[in-house]
Design a protein around this motif. Structure first.
Motif: not given
Length: 156
Positions: A88-90, A95-98
């Motif tokens: 969301p910032h770039d 972003v990888v999330r569980l």
């Protein structure tokens, strides 16, 4: 003839103990609905953490290349443990999330490790296990989480 063990036996026994615990963990994780998770995945999911990370940051944390981290992310995404989303910032970064399934695997792993430790305490005696753990704390760095082990071994 000395009754002492040769020096090389200590690291091999420590590695073997690690292997026994990890194999037992994964057998039980398989029984509890996580048959596809592999030992290296635990390091990766711990490195991803609760807030997520990028492939570059993951590679740095694990001590592997971005490409190696990316391949592992792809595998974990395919089997449902992680998801990728735009940062969301770039917006150039992902972003990888569980996933909830990945978080479930980590929660179950913690419980299983507690059970395995209890089994060792029953077999060795709680006082001997506590002494072993205390001695290992004396001989190892205070930092418990060395997530760069995959890079140290040279593979992921």
């Amino acid at each position: 003839m000395s009754s002492e063990s040769p020096g090389f036996e200590l690291p091999l026994r420590l590695l073997l103990a690690f292997r026994v615990l990890i194999d037992e963990l994964h057998t039980e994780l398989g029984r509890q609905g996580h048959p596809d998770i592999r030992p290296m995945h635990g390091f990766v999911m711990q490195a991803i953490g609760p807030h997520g990370t990028t492939a570059v940051e993951l590679g740095r944390t694990l001590g592997v290349t971005k490409q190696a981290a990316g391949k592992t992310i792809e595998t974990l995404e395919r089997i449902g443990y992680v998801q990728r989303a735009p940062d969301p910032h770039d917006t150039r970064r992902k972003v990888v999330r569980l996933t909830p399934y990945g978080l479930d695997a980590l929660t179950r792993s913690a419980r299983i490790f507690d059970d395995l430790r209890a089994n060792w305490a029953a077999e060795l005696g709680a006082d001997r296990l506590q002494a072993l753990e205390s001695d290992l704390r004396k001989m190892t760095p205070a930092t418990l989480w060395r997530l760069d082990t995959p890079g140290w071994f040279g593979t992921l």
